[in-house]
Design a protein around this motif. Sequence first.
Motif, mmCIF file in Angstrom:
data_model
loop_
_atom_site.group_PDB
_atom_site.id
_atom_site.type_symbol
_atom_site.label_atom_id
_atom_site.label_comp_id
_atom_site.label_asym_id
_atom_site.label_seq_id
_atom_site.Cartn_x
_atom_site.Cartn_y
_atom_site.Cartn_z
ATOM 1 N N SER A 177 34.898 7.537 83.761
ATOM 2 C CA SER A 177 33.623 7.130 83.175
ATOM 3 C C SER A 177 33.712 5.717 82.610
ATOM 4 O O SER A 177 34.615 5.392 81.837
ATOM 5 C CB SER A 177 33.200 8.085 82.061
ATOM 6 O OG SER A 177 32.008 7.631 81.454
ATOM 7 N N ARG A 188 31.754 4.663 80.491
ATOM 8 C CA ARG A 188 31.242 4.722 79.119
ATOM 9 C C ARG A 188 32.339 4.903 78.082
ATOM 10 O O ARG A 188 32.085 4.783 76.892
ATOM 11 C CB ARG A 188 30.225 5.862 78.998
ATOM 12 C CG ARG A 188 29.006 5.700 79.888
ATOM 13 C CD ARG A 188 27.987 6.795 79.607
ATOM 14 N NE ARG A 188 26.839 6.720 80.496
ATOM 15 C CZ ARG A 188 25.758 7.486 80.400
ATOM 16 N NH1 ARG A 188 25.698 8.413 79.442
ATOM 17 N NH2 ARG A 188 24.761 7.359 81.251
ATOM 18 N N SER A 246 33.533 9.877 77.182
ATOM 19 C CA SER A 246 32.566 10.632 77.967
ATOM 20 C C SER A 246 33.245 11.556 78.961
ATOM 21 O O SER A 246 32.602 12.418 79.550
ATOM 22 C CB SER A 246 31.622 9.685 78.724
ATOM 23 O OG SER A 246 30.741 9.028 77.835
ATOM 24 N N ASP A 289 30.860 16.699 76.723
ATOM 25 C CA ASP A 289 30.586 16.300 75.335
ATOM 26 C C ASP A 289 31.456 17.065 74.352
ATOM 27 O O ASP A 289 32.014 16.493 73.404
ATOM 28 C CB ASP A 289 29.109 16.524 75.002
ATOM 29 C CG ASP A 289 28.197 15.507 75.663
ATOM 30 O OD1 ASP A 289 28.710 14.468 76.145
ATOM 31 O OD2 ASP A 289 26.979 15.750 75.709
#
Length: 475
Positions: free
Chosen positions: A364, A366, A358, A336
């Motif tokens: 990822s 995402r 991400s 993060d």
Amino acid sequence: MARRDQWVMLTTLAVLQTLTIVTGVYAMTTDFSLSALTNGSTPTGPTASSPAEGSSPVPVVTSGPVLARLPVKPGDGPLPTKGTLTRQLTGALGDKALGGRVGAVVIDTVTGEQIFASNADLAITPASTTKIVTCAAALAALGPDTRLSTRVVQGPKPGTAILVGGGDPLLAGPSAKDDGYPKQARLSTLAARTAATLKAQNVRKITLYYDTSLFTGTPKAPGWKTNYIPDGEVAPVHALTMDEGRQDPRFRSPRVADPPRYAAAAFARLLAKQGITVAKSVRQAKAQPGAAELGKVDSAPLYALVEHTLTRSDNDLAEALLRHVAIKQGRPATFDGGAAAVIAVLQRLGAGQNVALSDGSGLSIRNRISPNALAKVLALSGSAAHPELRAVASGMPIAGFSGTLGNGRRFTRSDSKGQVGLVRAKTGTLNNINTLAGMATTKDGRLVTFAFMADRVPLNAEPVLDRLAATVARS
């Protein structure tokens, strides 16, 4: 960086049976251009490719296409005819192989103008083209000459030492070959230097600890599939890792479950070979600030690490770079924290819109990046205003020659093979996701950047992406 007025290009090609193909161009100009698109290096060190992006022997090609188009004034030839380019790209974007969610953009690097755009600001799952923004942020935040250091320092008591991980996943273990690019720091060298210091202090027996505190948080990113680590796509992310967490550096898998402990145990054995007895138990501990240094080894400079990351699509190094950006930006060295830091750097560069991350490698599902953001970052890497970003450009795989574009599967069809050597681009491949972002010079010598992205691909859209990039190069 000193100003220079021209390109210097060197390309050596030979028959595969007798010589290894080496392609490279060293570009030094404030009017940065990749007119023949052969600038850069062809790394051969340890790799961790994205799914379906493994490397295979480079195919034999002729030198004609690579050497044919060196314009008198690189990079600033006339723009391609918009109508013709739009018609050709629109036709290719209608190919059913791309699926129902596609974004595309072509940007002129001289003016920053969009020459072509279709869903250019649509945030699409980028796969490994994520590495472009990670590497650009690392170069901008850390500087191209930064090196990653692995150290040994004095422990809390006499007769103790702590191996401190510096976030260099390319740190080579005792069985790794010493013939790759970039030049790797070696654990054996660190052991020899540490042993020499200890012997000078009349210390022949120690208790060894290891410190992984530089990186924090979970070692696996949100959006990673459970098979990525077992299949060898990536290792758990730690600040202390050797051979990118591989049990055998020659093979992508298996990866070790605990890379720091594995590296520390190997270091203890190397110290023993140097005449230093190490207590059987090697445990984790945090080094004290200002502890005396017993030994240190440094990685290759960041620009070389970036070239390697992009050419070989190295997931492990990309994740390390993400965390180093976080540290430099004063954020937690986590997924993060790294994502937020990279986006913040991109925003300062003017290319942070429609970017959500991400991880740093693109594994990822995402992640979301728009084609416009990718093409903007690439344009910046060719800008006289940002010489620190040049390694992004020089690290791009060369169509038909290197990295994930030199695997014998890309730019092989009739609608793209004529542009072998004339396109540099980073590939992105995950299940139902194909992306390609890079740069090319048009037939009249105009340097442009592009991004073509699709994340609802029925089967495989790579040939269509190659066609799109080839269309730009011959426009």
